[in-house]
Design a protein around this motif. Structure first.
Motif, short mmCIF file in Angstrom:
data_model
loop_
_atom_site.label_atom_id
_atom_site.label_comp_id
_atom_site.label_asym_id
_atom_site.label_seq_id
_atom_site.Cartn_x
_atom_site.Cartn_y
_atom_site.Cartn_z
N THR A 13 -2.05 -2.02 3.13
CA THR A 13 -1.74 -2.48 4.47
C THR A 13 -1.85 -3.99 4.52
O THR A 13 -2.73 -4.58 3.89
N ASP A 19 3.45 -0.75 8.40
CA ASP A 19 2.42 -0.07 7.61
C ASP A 19 1.95 1.24 8.25
O ASP A 19 1.45 2.11 7.55
N VAL A 23 0.56 4.59 6.18
CA VAL A 23 -0.84 5.03 6.23
C VAL A 23 -0.91 6.47 6.73
O VAL A 23 -1.64 7.30 6.16
N HIS A 41 -6.35 -3.68 1.62
CA HIS A 41 -5.74 -4.93 2.07
C HIS A 41 -6.09 -6.02 1.08
O HIS A 41 -7.26 -6.18 0.71
N GLY A 78 -5.52 0.87 10.37
CA GLY A 78 -5.25 1.88 9.36
C GLY A 78 -6.20 3.07 9.46
O GLY A 78 -5.79 4.22 9.28
#
Length: 152
Positions: A13, A19, A23, A41, A78
């Protein structure tokens, strides 16, 4: 002895809207396959990314701190997108690597056997100019990479 197809899924992400679907898809796979899920990340290396030779009004360290804050928000979003799937959220610095190679380094360190990423699905001139982190990961990965295309 039965072997699961995927045991550890890494989903990347960067905090962009595209994204969310990746996810959610990775979380669904994780639940279905009873696989470990890591939300990743990467904080780009500002010294590397901003080495254009132009004078900047902020330092590389300030830039990386801002990217880290954006990453924390992306990881939080996320976790919401993963809707209860057990996951590990990690933020890692690129440490002199470009983002695609930093993703691959972290996936290897985690013994991931699948990487899930969002892609803009750009083509033509936009793809040529902007390049693709996802494409670079696909070409260099030692494990399968599942690309989830952004649909507006």
């Amino acid at each position: 002895m039965e072997t699961r197809m995927y045991q550890h899924i890494v989903v990347t992400t960067d905090g962009t809207d595209i994204d969310h679907a990746a996810v959610r898809h990775a979380a669904g796979l994780s639940r279905t396959l009873n696989a470990t899920l890591t939300l990743l990340h990467i904080i780009p290396d500002a010294h590397r990314e901003l080495s254009s030779g132009t004078a900047l009004s902020v330092s590389a360290e300030q830039t990386e701190q801002a990217w880290a804050r954006q990453g924390e928000a992306a990881l939080h979003d996320g976790q919401l997108d993963a809707a209860g799937a057990p996951l590990l959220a990690l933020q890692r610095p690129a440490l002199g690597l470009d983002v695609p190679h930093a993703i691959l380094r972290e996936a290897a360190a985690l013994n991931a056997d699948l990487i899930v990423m969002a892609t803009h699905g750009r083509a033509g001139l936009a793809h040529f100019i902007l390049g693709s982190v996802a494409e670079r990961v696909v070409h260099a990965a030692d494990v399968p990479v599942l690309l989830i295309r952004h649909s507006p």
